[in-house]
Design a protein around this motif. Structure first.
Motif, PDB file in Angstrom:
ATOM      1  N   GLU A 288       0.836  -1.197   0.000  1.00 20.13           N
ATOM      2  CA  GLU A 288       0.000   0.000   0.000  1.00 20.13           C
ATOM      3  C   GLU A 288       0.873   1.250   0.000  1.00 20.13           C
ATOM      4  N   ASP A 289       0.520   2.190  -0.862  1.00 18.37           N
ATOM      5  CA  ASP A 289       1.255   3.448  -0.967  1.00 18.37           C
ATOM      6  C   ASP A 289       0.716   4.426   0.080  1.00 18.37           C
ATOM      7  N   LYS A 290       1.550   4.758   1.072  1.00 14.57           N
ATOM      8  CA  LYS A 290       1.119   5.637   2.172  1.00 14.57           C
ATOM      9  C   LYS A 290       0.881   7.074   1.713  1.00 14.57           C
ATOM     10  N   ARG A 291       1.377   7.427   0.538  1.00 14.51           N
ATOM     11  CA  ARG A 291       1.173   8.794   0.028  1.00 14.51           C
ATOM     12  C   ARG A 291      -0.246   9.025  -0.470  1.00 14.51           C
ATOM     13  N   ILE A 292      -0.959   7.928  -0.756  1.00 18.11           N
ATOM     14  CA  ILE A 292      -2.323   8.055  -1.254  1.00 18.11           C
ATOM     15  C   ILE A 292      -3.275   8.090  -0.079  1.00 18.11           C
ATOM     16  N   VAL A 293      -3.932   9.210   0.096  1.00 25.39           N
ATOM     17  CA  VAL A 293      -4.883   9.381   1.196  1.00 25.39           C
ATOM     18  C   VAL A 293      -6.228   9.798   0.608  1.00 25.39           C
ATOM     19  N   ASN A 294      -7.231   8.981   0.836  1.00 25.35           N
ATOM     20  CA  ASN A 294      -8.568   9.296   0.347  1.00 25.35           C
ATOM     21  C   ASN A 294      -9.351   9.989   1.460  1.00 25.35           C
ATOM     22  N   SER A 295      -9.587  11.258   1.283  1.00 27.12           N
ATOM     23  CA  SER A 295     -10.266  12.055   2.315  1.00 27.12           C
ATOM     24  C   SER A 295     -11.765  12.151   2.102  1.00 27.12           C
ATOM     25  N   GLY A 296     -12.247  11.545   1.018  1.00 27.58           N
ATOM     26  CA  GLY A 296     -13.673  11.655   0.721  1.00 27.58           C
ATOM     27  C   GLY A 296     -13.966  12.749  -0.276  1.00 27.58           C
ATOM     28  N   LYS A 297     -12.950  13.549  -0.599  1.00 30.43           N
ATOM     29  CA  LYS A 297     -13.099  14.628  -1.580  1.00 30.43           C
ATOM     30  C   LYS A 297     -12.395  14.223  -2.870  1.00 30.43           C
ATOM     31  N   GLY A 298     -13.078  14.413  -3.954  1.00 32.94           N
ATOM     32  CA  GLY A 298     -12.484  14.060  -5.232  1.00 32.94           C
ATOM     33  C   GLY A 298     -12.581  12.572  -5.528  1.00 32.94           C
ATOM     34  N   LYS A 299     -11.942  12.143  -6.597  1.00 39.56           N
ATOM     35  CA  LYS A 299     -12.000  10.753  -7.033  1.00 39.56           C
ATOM     36  C   LYS A 299     -11.185   9.850  -6.115  1.00 39.56           C
ATOM     37  N   TRP A 300     -11.781   8.715  -5.752  1.00 37.43           N
ATOM     38  CA  TRP A 300     -11.090   7.758  -4.882  1.00 37.43           C
ATOM     39  C   TRP A 300      -9.970   7.075  -5.656  1.00 37.43           C
ATOM     40  N   ARG A 301      -8.822   6.907  -5.004  1.00 40.76           N
ATOM     41  CA  ARG A 301      -7.686   6.221  -5.617  1.00 40.76           C
ATOM     42  C   ARG A 301      -7.354   4.956  -4.827  1.00 40.76           C
ATOM     43  N   ASN A 302      -7.047   3.920  -5.531  1.00 41.04           N
ATOM     44  CA  ASN A 302      -6.675   2.656  -4.897  1.00 41.04           C
ATOM     45  C   ASN A 302      -5.243   2.766  -4.377  1.00 41.04           C
ATOM     46  N   PRO A 303      -5.054   2.705  -3.058  1.00 42.39           N
ATOM     47  CA  PRO A 303      -3.700   2.834  -2.498  1.00 42.39           C
ATOM     48  C   PRO A 303      -2.853   1.576  -2.681  1.00 42.39           C
ATOM     49  N   GLN A 304      -3.470   0.468  -3.052  1.00 42.10           N
ATOM     50  CA  GLN A 304      -2.742  -0.801  -3.191  1.00 42.10           C
ATOM     51  C   GLN A 304      -2.099  -0.853  -4.582  1.00 42.10           C
ATOM     52  N   THR A 305      -0.953  -0.245  -4.702  1.00 42.99           N
ATOM     53  CA  THR A 305      -0.322  -0.088  -6.016  1.00 42.99           C
ATOM     54  C   THR A 305       0.867  -1.009  -6.250  1.00 42.99           C
ATOM     55  N   GLY A 306       1.410  -1.603  -5.197  1.00 40.26           N
ATOM     56  CA  GLY A 306       2.644  -2.370  -5.333  1.00 40.26           C
ATOM     57  C   GLY A 306       2.471  -3.867  -5.175  1.00 40.26           C
ATOM     58  N   LEU A 307       3.321  -4.620  -5.886  1.00 38.97           N
ATOM     59  CA  LEU A 307       3.408  -6.073  -5.737  1.00 38.97           C
ATOM     60  C   LEU A 307       4.870  -6.435  -5.565  1.00 38.97           C
ATOM     61  N   TYR A 308       5.173  -7.153  -4.498  1.00 42.50           N
ATOM     62  CA  TYR A 308       6.553  -7.544  -4.213  1.00 42.50           C
ATOM     63  C   TYR A 308       6.588  -9.061  -4.056  1.00 42.50           C
ATOM     64  N   VAL A 309       7.601  -9.717  -4.599  1.00 46.31           N
ATOM     65  CA  VAL A 309       7.695 -11.172  -4.494  1.00 46.31           C
ATOM     66  C   VAL A 309       9.007 -11.560  -3.819  1.00 46.31           C
TER      67      VAL A 309
END
Length: 330
Positions: A265-286
């Motif tokens: 999860e990308d901690k820089r993405i914060v959904n405050s309820g204003k504007g378009k929602w963004r999916n914070p789950q952007t990374g995949l690590y193996v």
């Protein structure tokens, strides 16, 4: 006199209201239970019982006499089925109201289905009793307990034949159930591998083998993997943190080598309820590891754009990467 007239008018209004609402006032639960007990006694001579009786009145049915319940065989509880019945008139009409009228399904039809399903499972168990000492069916999991440690090639061969046997009885077992096989061994008595099954072309097929969270040493491995990932992310990707979501693919050739795919999860993405929602789950690590030795080979970031990928694209990337590492999943 005026009070009497008003009283009479109020009484008439009340009668009219009750008359208008009577069709929405259903049979009480105690009476419903008595009717169901009487029906089962008359029809099955007490062979069947019920549990989980609850009112099933909603906007779809608009029937205040509709109840849901689990009906099961007293001697063999595995013979069971859940259904909905109008318990006001069950003694006169046991046609199932939640099925199309043209089908004219009854309680007995569901009972016969449940009986057939049970007998089919027993036949499957009997067919493999020499190779798999204990087989248990549940709603979503089929436990295969070998009660010994098994070699990779032996497991692969037996599982292939077991899935083929299931497919021969797919209608009787009702393919709506998306089973998973859970492999149990001496070293991992509570669970070793999970093999999800999917239905295609009226047959069950095995999906890639996953490590069971009930495997011995799983929590130790999990702690090591997550600590390793966080350390690797700290400098180049400090904005990432691990989530609760992961998939652990296992090598069919060794039953020890594996690939731990961790969602980030990308901690820089914060959904405050204003504007378009963004999916914070952007990374995949193996992370590639060995289950027996708990040795971690290496790790890599698969993508930092997982939020833009479809499920199919994500799965394809994961499987291609894992196979390229030499972990056989097919």
């Amino acid at each position: 006199m005026k009070i009497t007239i008003i009283s009479i008018i109020c009484l008439l209004v009340l009668v009219l209201i009750l008359a208008g609402c009577s069709k929405y006032i259903g049979i009480p639960k105690k009476k419903a239970a008595r009717n169901l007990e009487a029906y089962l006694q008359n029809k099955y001579k007490g062979k069947l019982a019920y549990s989980d009786l609850s009112l099933f009145f909603n906007a779809a049915t608009m029937d205040p006499n509709m109840y849901g319940m689990l009906i099961y065989d007293k001697d063999i509880p595995e013979i069971e089925f859940y259904t909905h019945l109008n318990l006001k008139n069950i003694l006169e009409n046991d046609t199932l109201p939640m099925y199309p009228i043209a089908d004219a399904m009854t309680v007995d039809d569901l009972y016969k289905r449940a009986l057939t399903r049970y007998e089919t499972k027993q036949a499957v168990i009997a067919d493999f009793k020499e190779e798999i000492p204990e087989i248990k069916f549940s709603t979503e999991i089929i436990d295969l307990n070998f009660k010994t440690d098994i070699k990779p090639n032996e497991l692969e061969a037996i599982v292939a034949r077991f899935i083929d046997r299931l497919s021969q009885s797919i209608e009787e077992l009702e393919s709506a159930y998306q089973f998973s096989l859970r492999i149990r061994t001496t070293s991992h008595p509570e669970g070793f591998m999970i093999i999800p099954l999917e239905v295609d072309d009226s047959k069950w097929h095995a999906k890639p083998m996953l490590l069971s969270e009930k495997a011995v040493g799983f929590e130790t491995l999990k702690t090591m993997i997550l600590k390793n990932i966080q350390a690797k992310l700290e400098t180049p990707y400090p904005y990432y943190k691990t989530t609760e979501h992961s998939k652990i693919y296992m090598d069919k050739s060794t039953l020890s080598r594996g690939a731990w795919v961790q969602y980030l999860e990308d901690k820089r993405i914060v959904n405050s309820g204003k504007g378009k929602w963004r999916n914070p789950q952007t990374g995949l690590y193996v992370v590639y590891f060995d289950l027996d030795t708990k040795f971690i080979y290496r790790g890599e970031l698969l993508t930092d754009e997982n939020d833009t990928m479809s499920y199919r694209e994500e799965l394809r990337q994961i499987l291609d990467t894992v196979e390229a590492e030499g972990i056989r999943i097919k």
